[in-house]
Design a protein around this motif. Structure first.
Motif, PDB file in Angstrom:
ATOM      1  N   LEU B  23       8.017  -5.151  -4.688  1.00 33.56           N
ATOM      2  CA  LEU B  23       7.424  -4.268  -3.668  1.00 33.56           C
ATOM      3  C   LEU B  23       8.521  -3.493  -2.958  1.00 33.56           C
ATOM      4  CD1 LEU B  23       4.443  -6.164  -2.040  1.00 33.56           C
ATOM      5  CD2 LEU B  23       4.541  -4.775  -4.114  1.00 33.56           C
ATOM      6  N   HIS B  24       9.049  -2.491  -3.642  1.00 30.55           N
ATOM      7  CA  HIS B  24      10.052  -1.627  -3.020  1.00 30.55           C
ATOM      8  C   HIS B  24       9.327  -0.487  -2.329  1.00 30.55           C
ATOM      9  CE1 HIS B  24       9.991   1.562  -6.183  1.00 30.55           C
ATOM     10  NE2 HIS B  24       9.500   0.551  -6.873  1.00 30.55           N
ATOM     11  N   ALA B  25      10.036   0.559  -1.989  1.00 27.47           N
ATOM     12  CA  ALA B  25       9.477   1.580  -1.111  1.00 27.47           C
ATOM     13  C   ALA B  25       8.166   2.185  -1.624  1.00 27.47           C
ATOM     14  CB  ALA B  25      10.512   2.671  -0.887  1.00 27.47           C
ATOM     15  N   ARG B  26       8.153   2.605  -2.883  1.00 26.60           N
ATOM     16  CA  ARG B  26       6.998   3.366  -3.332  1.00 26.60           C
ATOM     17  C   ARG B  26       5.715   2.530  -3.383  1.00 26.60           C
ATOM     18  NH1 ARG B  26       7.698   7.456  -8.270  1.00 26.60           N
ATOM     19  NH2 ARG B  26       9.628   7.890  -7.175  1.00 26.60           N
ATOM     20  N   ALA B  29       4.512   2.019   0.085  1.00 26.99           N
ATOM     21  CA  ALA B  29       3.928   3.253   0.636  1.00 26.99           C
ATOM     22  C   ALA B  29       2.506   3.415   0.116  1.00 26.99           C
ATOM     23  CB  ALA B  29       4.788   4.451   0.260  1.00 26.99           C
ATOM     24  N   ALA B  32       0.270   0.957   1.953  1.00 28.26           N
ATOM     25  CA  ALA B  32       0.023   1.380   3.333  1.00 28.26           C
ATOM     26  C   ALA B  32      -0.937   2.564   3.376  1.00 28.26           C
ATOM     27  CB  ALA B  32       1.346   1.733   4.012  1.00 28.26           C
ATOM     28  N   THR B  33      -0.723   3.528   2.473  1.00 27.57           N
ATOM     29  CA  THR B  33      -1.583   4.705   2.444  1.00 27.57           C
ATOM     30  C   THR B  33      -3.020   4.302   2.117  1.00 27.57           C
ATOM     31  OG1 THR B  33       0.323   5.870   1.571  1.00 27.57           O
ATOM     32  CG2 THR B  33      -1.767   7.043   1.530  1.00 27.57           C
ATOM     33  N   GLN B  36      -4.769   2.529   4.980  1.00 25.62           N
ATOM     34  CA  GLN B  36      -5.152   3.366   6.119  1.00 25.62           C
ATOM     35  C   GLN B  36      -6.494   4.084   5.920  1.00 25.62           C
ATOM     36  OE1 GLN B  36      -1.626   5.694   6.814  1.00 25.62           O
ATOM     37  NE2 GLN B  36      -0.557   3.940   7.706  1.00 25.62           N
ATOM     38  N   ASP B  55       1.381  -1.767   7.956  1.00 22.36           N
ATOM     39  CA  ASP B  55       2.735  -1.686   8.523  1.00 22.36           C
ATOM     40  C   ASP B  55       3.771  -1.743   7.414  1.00 22.36           C
ATOM     41  OD1 ASP B  55       1.723  -1.504  11.047  1.00 22.36           O
ATOM     42  OD2 ASP B  55       1.741  -3.675  11.373  1.00 22.36           O
ATOM     43  N   LEU B  56       4.151  -0.571   7.001  1.00 22.82           N
ATOM     44  CA  LEU B  56       5.028  -0.412   5.851  1.00 22.82           C
ATOM     45  C   LEU B  56       6.300  -1.254   5.932  1.00 22.82           C
ATOM     46  CD1 LEU B  56       5.592   2.302   3.629  1.00 22.82           C
ATOM     47  CD2 LEU B  56       7.491   2.248   5.192  1.00 22.82           C
ATOM     48  N   LEU B  57       6.956  -1.169   7.070  1.00 26.53           N
ATOM     49  CA  LEU B  57       8.236  -1.877   7.181  1.00 26.53           C
ATOM     50  C   LEU B  57       8.042  -3.386   7.183  1.00 26.53           C
ATOM     51  CD1 LEU B  57      10.072   0.421   9.739  1.00 26.53           C
ATOM     52  CD2 LEU B  57      10.327   0.343   7.265  1.00 26.53           C
ATOM     53  N   ASP B  58       6.934  -3.828   7.764  1.00 21.81           N
ATOM     54  CA  ASP B  58       6.641  -5.266   7.736  1.00 21.81           C
ATOM     55  C   ASP B  58       6.416  -5.742   6.305  1.00 21.81           C
ATOM     56  OD1 ASP B  58       6.790  -6.020  10.426  1.00 21.81           O
ATOM     57  OD2 ASP B  58       4.851  -5.095  10.828  1.00 21.81           O
ATOM     58  N   LEU B  60       7.554  -4.320   3.572  1.00 20.74           N
ATOM     59  CA  LEU B  60       8.864  -4.287   2.903  1.00 20.74           C
ATOM     60  C   LEU B  60       9.666  -5.542   3.248  1.00 20.74           C
ATOM     61  CD1 LEU B  60      10.503  -0.742   3.146  1.00 20.74           C
ATOM     62  CD2 LEU B  60      10.038  -2.048   1.078  1.00 20.74           C
ATOM     63  N   ALA B  61       9.647  -5.863   4.529  1.00 23.34           N
ATOM     64  CA  ALA B  61      10.465  -6.982   4.996  1.00 23.34           C
ATOM     65  C   ALA B  61       9.946  -8.332   4.511  1.00 23.34           C
ATOM     66  CB  ALA B  61      10.551  -6.966   6.522  1.00 23.34           C
TER      67      ALA B  61
END
Lengths: 594, 97
Positions: B23-26, B29, B32-33, B36, B55-58, B60-61
């Protein structure tokens, strides 16, 4: 601007004393920080921040629209950035900091970003962790809208300054040089933080861990940074400046004398030769050991290769590491300690459960005798290296003659194996036992029959003898190297080894602390192994000590019943004989960054 | 947005991260998209840690490399649609390898 002088206390992180004008940073560029005092100010600041968010969003959306269809990759990134911009961690956190802490928007945003950065640093997966770059990109864009474009990013000062910052990252310090920066003061960090390391390599003083430094010091104020005591004086008065000048000169003289004598052998003033050795962990530390004038390596810790990677190191890998050290130090002696680690510490596929009480668990020689394959590989590599120079091997955490005997037998069988394979090694490789368990102290006479030498590991010995876990804050101050029990143990081991005619060394922090050297000399210790940067100061203390006097000091210390009395006596004695040890020597040694 | 009517069911699905890069950035994203777009509470759980899928950053983390097991929970008027949408993202490996 004449403001009252103030004295602030932080942690000494890089030795030296310097005076200059402060330059306060809160982030890479120069961004103002201020506190908001009224509800109205807070509301206005929130509005300003939200406006910047809207502007950033517009900008990102516009950029995305302008992207040609064939550059889809880039559009993805911009979409990601739009999501990050509206993310809870960045947006809500910044707003919260403005509202609750009354920080201005730049500072709040920066802190929110730092917090995300910390979260990301804990992420194990490299790719995912790397996404902090995107957060940073958004952060920068947003900050740009907040402060207006063209904020300065590099460091250019009309004259050298003292940098005051919350924290300094590698990126921020790359542009700094000792011609521009006199010293560092940071809010965060400890003795091993990035700031401390950079300050050491630039050879400028640093004080870290000074709470709210960026709030209590203003750019343009005059500051004295004392990287020995951890003290920072803001707006010093005339008397303070004068005493600063004196201190600085005294320290420079001390440093000069210490450096000058570091390459000479250490003899006591009554002409007894003493060995001052280095503790190292990696081959590249050999150059440090040599630079500081080590008579050899008294403790080569070998855990590094096992902790760094997921696979167990191969014999060849180990051999190459050991060989580098042995060859570089030749003809001086290198004492290699076999693996001192618990099964639960391995990155590699060994499956050991975490232990409740690792200090008393399956570690060091116990672990090695259980995992004989791992142990044999290491012993073989050490034996191969022994053909290339003067090598000794020692086993950690020995608590009984049986353990030592078992380890020796294993060593002998590896020797036979090497002999069969016609691989050269030192057939007379000296084998030592580390004395760090109280049981080993009481059995020293029996262990001495199996061992060619002893090395007293004070860190563990003190911990076990006094039942003190030094990482436990509630008892850490009870960790007393000069405890009568510890001194008696040291004396006992020295006496036994004298009787048996074997050498005894001491490694561990106590052996590198100039404060304890005379007492230890008096107890009969003649070999000390320490972090390389302690060597010059320790050598100086040895040269200024007469063994006859030291014996008297040790005898008096041994006659005292409580550690409080011992500390008081030794401190007084040392302050009287070596006044500069407290002011300069110990602080110089305490900064064990390099 | 928080819908807490007791009658509403929570839909729970087990998901596995199968794409090579995790689960990297894309992918995050995309999650999350997608999240929403629905009127539903949508959470992801890994080893007891629960985060909001929006919560995208959550997310990711959460640190989810290939092979990670996650539990998706959705609740609210569009819980079913949300679950289907996100499950299919995982099933299609986020259009990656």
């Amino acid at each position: 601007m004449t403001r009252k002088n103030r004295v602030l206390e932080g942690i000494a992180a890089s030795p030296g004393i310097v005076m200059g004008l402060a330059h306060v940073l809160t982030q890479e560029g120069q961004v103002s920080t201020r506190l908001l005092y009224t509800d109205h100010e807070v509301a206005e600041e929130l509005k300003r921040f939200n406006r910047a968010v809207d502007q950033t969003e517009e900008e990102l959306t516009r950029l995305r629209g302008e992207i040609a269809q064939d550059l889809k990759e880039h559009a993805h990134i911009l979409e990601l950035h739009l999501l990050i911009l509206r993310d809870r961690m960045l947006l809500l956190e910044t707003q919260k900091l403005i509202k609750e802490q009354n920080f201005n928007a730049e500072r709040a945003l920066y802190l929110a970003f730092l917090k995300i950065k910390e979260v990301f640093q804990r992420i194990g997966d490299k790719h995912i962790r790397g996404r902090i770059q995107d957060v940073e990109a958004v952060y920068r864009r947003l900050r740009g809208h907040l402060t207006g474009r063209g904020a300065s990013k590099t460091f250019e000062f009309p004259e050298p300054v003292v940098i005051v910052a919350r924290d300094l990252s590698p990126a921020e310090t790359t542009h700094m040089s000792s011609s521009q920066v006199l010293g560092f003061v940071t809010e965060r960090g400890g003795k091993t933080s990035h700031t401390a390391i950079i300050a050491h390599s630039l050879e400028i003083p640093a004080v870290v861990g000074l709470d709210s430094a960026t709030l209590s010091i203003e750019s343009g104020e005059e500051v004295i940074v004392n990287g020995l005591s951890g003290r920072v004086i803001v707006n010093p008065d005339e008397a303070m400046r004068r005493s600063y000048q004196v201190r600085r000169e005294e320290f420079e003289t001390f440093k000069w004398e210490v450096t000058l004598g570091s390459s000479l052998p250490a003899w006591t003033s009554d002409r007894h030769p003493i060995l001052v050795l280095a503790n190292i962990e990696q081959p590249d530390e050999v150059s440090l050991a040599q630079k500081y004038g080590a008579d050899g390596v008294g403790l080569y810790r070998t855990e590094f290769l096992y902790l760094r990677q997921r696979q167990l190191p191969t014999e060849e890998e180990l051999f190459q590491h050991y060989r580098q050290v042995v060859e570089a130090m030749a003809p001086r002696e290198v004492t290699i300690r076999t693996l001192d680690i618990g099964g639960d510490k391995f990155l590699s596929p060994l499956e050991y459960a975490p232990e409740m009480n690792p200090a008393l668990g399956l570690r060091a020689i116990r672990f090695c005798l259980k995992e004989q394959k791992i142990f044999r590989t290491q012993v073989k590599a050490i034996l191969r290296a022994s053909a290339l120079g003067k090598v000794r091997v020692m086993f950690p955490l020995i608590s009984s003659p049986r353990e030592l005997n078992e380890a020796r037998l294993l060593l002998e069988s590896v020797k036979e194996e090497l002999a069969r394979e016609l691989i050269p090694f030192d057939g007379k490789l000296p084998v030592g036992a580390m004395i760090e368990v109280p049981a080993a102290v009481t059995l020293a006479d029996l262990l001495g029959r199996e061992a060619d030498f002893f090395s007293i590991g004070t860190n563990d010995l003190i911990q076990y003898a006094l039942a003190i876990d030094r990482s436990n804050k509630s008892v850490a101050d009870m960790y007393e190297p000069l405890h009568p029990a510890v001194m008696r143990m040291v004396r006992h081991v020295v006496q036994v080894s004298r009787k048996l005619g074997i050498r005894v060394a001491m490694c561990g922090e106590m052996a590198g602390d100039p404060l304890y050297i005379p007492v230890l000399l008096g107890l009969g210790v003649k070999e000390f192994s320490m972090n390389p940067n302690s060597i010059p100061v320790v050598k100086r203390v040895i040269r200024m000590t007469s063994l006859g006097e030291a014996t008297k000091v040790a005898r008096r210390a041994l006659a005292l019943a409580t550690v409080e009395e011992v500390n008081e006596y030794v401190n007084k004695e040392m302050d009287h004989r070596f006044p500069d040890i407290f002011r300069f020597g110990r602080p110089l040694v305490a900064n064990r960054v390099l | 947005m928080a819908i807490t009517e007791p009658k509403l069911w929570t839909i729970e699905r087990e998901l596995w991260v199968e794409n090579r890069l995790g689960l990297h950035a894309r992918p995050v994203a995309k999650i999350a998209t997608a999240a929403q777009q629905f009127d539903a509470d949508i959470t992801l759980e890994k080893d007891g840690l629960v985060v909001n899928a929006r919560d995208l950053l959550d997310v990711l983390a959460l640190d989810c490399p290939q092979g990670t097991r996650l539990v998706l929970r959705t609740r609210g008027p569009q819980a079913r649609e949300a679950a289907t949408s996100i499950t299919s993202l995982f099933a299609r490996k986020f259009e990656e390898t």
